[in-house]
Design an enzyme around this catalytic site. Sequence first.
Site: not given
Length: 227
Positions: A113-114, A196, A199, A223
């Site tokens: 996702c990162c 985010c 997170c 990340c």
Amino acid sequence: MKDIRQAIEGLDAPAAMAWLAAEFPGAVAFSTSFGQEDQVIADMIWRHKIPVRVFTLDTGRLFQETYDLMDLTRARYKQDFEVYFPETSSVETLLKEKGPNSFYESVENRKECCNIRKVVPLNRALQGVKVWITGLRAEQSENRQSLHDIEWDESRQLYKYQPLINWTFEQMLDYLKTNNVPYNKLHDQGFISIGCAPCTRAIEPGEHPRAGRWWWEISKKECGLHG
């Protein structure tokens, strides 16, 4: 590298950034996440009229308070900054195949996702850049304590300049206060490192500043932007 390090040695952050901007005209960029460190650097760049490109990454999962700060910063300095988003097709595929919260399920999913939301857009933003200015500080995490103010990023083939690498947290707060620099109001609520929304959490007294990032993980908390 030696010549550059010698040239900026002894210069304060604004003077060093001005030297780099003159040495690499049109090829120096600053990436801001609108954290406290980044607000200090942005203030220096715009206050001293240093010709540095300023950009940010909008992952699509930011806090509303971060967007509010973007507006406040734009109004305060009357300066534009570039915004880079993740590729739509990549996000659509990720959510279709794994859902919106796959990053909680494993470190691999979180890094995926990162990569989609941060790393790929960053690499696009850094195309043609020769000096990348970042807000890293040695105090932030163990793996950043060995960094120098100027580094060579082999993977991206550019220089990274960290003007605040040796600044303390207190020095940073003092700069923000002295210069009346706008900052994210979440910082007043225990959020030290803000990423985010899904997170990031506030930290408890005595916790490490990065403890609020990916708090469900035990592994190295990066990340991929900086390693």
